[in-house]
Enzyme design. Structure first.
Site, PDB file in Angstrom:
ATOM      1  N   ASP A 158       6.568  -5.719   6.624  1.00  0.00           N
ATOM      2  CA  ASP A 158       5.324  -5.452   6.300  1.00  0.00           C
ATOM      3  C   ASP A 158       4.433  -6.181   5.772  1.00  0.00           C
ATOM      4  O   ASP A 158       3.955  -6.054   4.756  1.00  0.00           O
ATOM      5  CB  ASP A 158       5.162  -3.724   5.885  1.00  0.00           C
ATOM      6  CG  ASP A 158       3.915  -3.431   5.939  1.00  0.00           C
ATOM      7  OD1 ASP A 158       2.904  -3.534   6.723  1.00  0.00           O
ATOM      8  OD2 ASP A 158       3.649  -2.311   5.268  1.00  0.00           O
ATOM      9  N   THR A 206       1.437  -9.762   5.774  1.00  0.00           N
ATOM     10  CA  THR A 206       0.276 -10.018   6.154  1.00  0.00           C
ATOM     11  C   THR A 206       0.327 -11.156   7.321  1.00  0.00           C
ATOM     12  O   THR A 206       1.520 -11.203   7.920  1.00  0.00           O
ATOM     13  CB  THR A 206      -0.632 -11.072   5.286  1.00  0.00           C
ATOM     14  OG1 THR A 206       0.425 -12.039   4.645  1.00  0.00           O
ATOM     15  CG2 THR A 206      -0.812 -10.150   3.727  1.00  0.00           C
ATOM     16  N   ASP A 254       0.810  -1.290  -0.033  1.00  0.00           N
ATOM     17  CA  ASP A 254       0.071   0.002   0.060  1.00  0.00           C
ATOM     18  C   ASP A 254       1.003   1.261   0.058  1.00  0.00           C
ATOM     19  O   ASP A 254       0.402   2.303  -0.312  1.00  0.00           O
ATOM     20  CB  ASP A 254      -1.007   0.048   1.297  1.00  0.00           C
ATOM     21  CG  ASP A 254      -0.031  -0.354   2.487  1.00  0.00           C
ATOM     22  OD1 ASP A 254       0.342   0.509   2.968  1.00  0.00           O
ATOM     23  OD2 ASP A 254      -0.378  -1.388   2.904  1.00  0.00           O
TER      24      ASP A 254
HETATM   25  N1  AG3 Z   1      -0.345  -5.872   6.957  1.00  0.00           N
HETATM   26  C1  AG3 Z   1      -0.712  -6.152   8.629  1.00  0.00           C
HETATM   27  C2  AG3 Z   1      -2.053  -6.701   8.703  1.00  0.00           C
HETATM   28  C3  AG3 Z   1      -2.172  -7.431   9.864  1.00  0.00           C
HETATM   29  C4  AG3 Z   1      -3.333  -7.823  10.440  1.00  0.00           C
HETATM   30  N2  AG3 Z   1      -3.156  -8.750  11.220  1.00  0.00           N
HETATM   31  C5  AG3 Z   1      -4.157  -9.051  12.438  1.00  0.00           C
HETATM   32  N3  AG3 Z   1      -4.973  -8.272  12.370  1.00  0.00           N
HETATM   33  N4  AG3 Z   1      -3.674  -9.823  13.329  1.00  0.00           N
HETATM   34  C6  AG3 Z   1      -0.530  -4.442   7.109  1.00  0.00           C
HETATM   35  C7  AG3 Z   1      -0.054  -3.796   5.750  1.00  0.00           C
HETATM   36  C8  AG3 Z   1      -0.090  -2.308   6.013  1.00  0.00           C
HETATM   37  N5  AG3 Z   1       0.935  -1.770   5.134  1.00  0.00           N
END
Ligand code: AG3
Length: 287
Positions: A161, A163, A86
């Protein structure tokens, strides 16, 4: 149509968001991506049923995962972001004038393209910065190959960064990946990771901590509450061979933040120092 988005991350508990308007919904080829509008959070992006980022609170997550390691290190020139399609992390790294180049390795081009189109306020021009090097590739393979090359890039800070450990991001939680990240760090470098919400993902915290502890002199966490990531405080992994970096006081950080000219919305020098203070239920998971 205003339906509800129901998050599917946890089997027995969860959250839902009213979709005022669905802006995009499709498979990118790798993941199921939806971008919708919500009255509280603004535009929200989810991948494979899990909320990834929201205009309303992305600043908390991105400021913490970028500014804490960069200001703790104190003279960062090169940053590697694994994931981060993003562009919100990229933007916060580029806010530091000492940073000469940020390499971002994202596996899913669709996430970058759709974020640029539908979530431009999150990257805020970062993809067009001349210091940005965007690589569309498997981050796990990228760090392994970069580490193996004697002339490969070495980074002062590596930010994962990602998932959660399901789907294409699962390899970013393995010992082999952390070992390769370490080999990509310059001396005194720091690795930080998105480490889940430990109240609901306790095993992830314990396992990743153990894996990094076997590799680095110092392995711990810092924390912040991100409303879109349901379940209380999110944990961010911290690993470095420089044990002093985690112990800096707000008074050490404040002049660095001022010199960088940052104007964050969540991060402060006091939050920086305090974020390393861990609640007992988290400390108990690190045993
Ligand atoms: N990615 C992290 C999302 C994590 C959601 N996990 C959770 N709720 N346990 C973020 C991407 C932003 N750049």
């Amino acid at each position: 149509m205003s339906g509800w988005f129901e998050e599917t991350l946890h089997p027995d508990i969860g959250q839902r968001f009213r979709m005022e308007r669905v802006l995009y919904r499709d498979r990118t080829g790798l993941q199921d991506l939806v971008i919708f509008e919500n009255r509280v959070l603004g535009r929200v992006m989810a991948l494979d049923g899990v909320i990834q980022t929201a205009e309303g609170d992305e600043f908390i997550y991105h400021e913490m995962l970028a500014h804490v390691p960069i200001l703790a290190h104190g003279r960062v020139r090169r940053v590697l972001i694994v994931g981060g399609g993003d562009g919100g992390m990229l933007r916060r790294c580029l806010e530091h004038p000492s940073v000469e180049r940020v390499t971002m390795v994202e596996i899913d081009r669709g996430v970058v393209d759709l974020s640029r189109e539908y979530l431009p306020s999150i990257s805020a021009g970062a993809f067009d910065d001349p210091r940005t090097e965007l690589v569309i590739a498997d981050g796990c393979r990228y760090v392994a190959e970069t580490a193996d090359r004697s002339d490969g890039d070495r980074f002062d800070v590596v930010i994962v960064d990602s998932t959660d450990p399901h789907g294409p991001g699962a390899v970013l939680f393995t010992s082999a990946f952390y070992a390769d990240c370490k080999r990509c760090l310059a001396p005194g470098g720091v690795l930080v990771t998105q480490n889940g919400v430990p109240f609901l993902q306790p095993d992830e915290l314990t396992q990743t901590w153990r894996r990094r502890k076997a590799l680095f002199a110092d392995s711990s966490f810092f924390m912040a509450p991100v409303p879109s990531y349901y379940g209380g405080f999110m944990a961010f992994g911290w690993a470095s061979d420089d044990e002093g970096l985690r112990a800096l006081a707000a008074a050490d950080i404040a002049p660095r933040m001022a010199a960088a000219g940052l104007r964050p919305r969540y991060y402060t020098p006091e939050i920086h120092a305090g974020s390393f203070a861990l609640p007992q239920y988290v400390l108990s998971l690190m045993a």
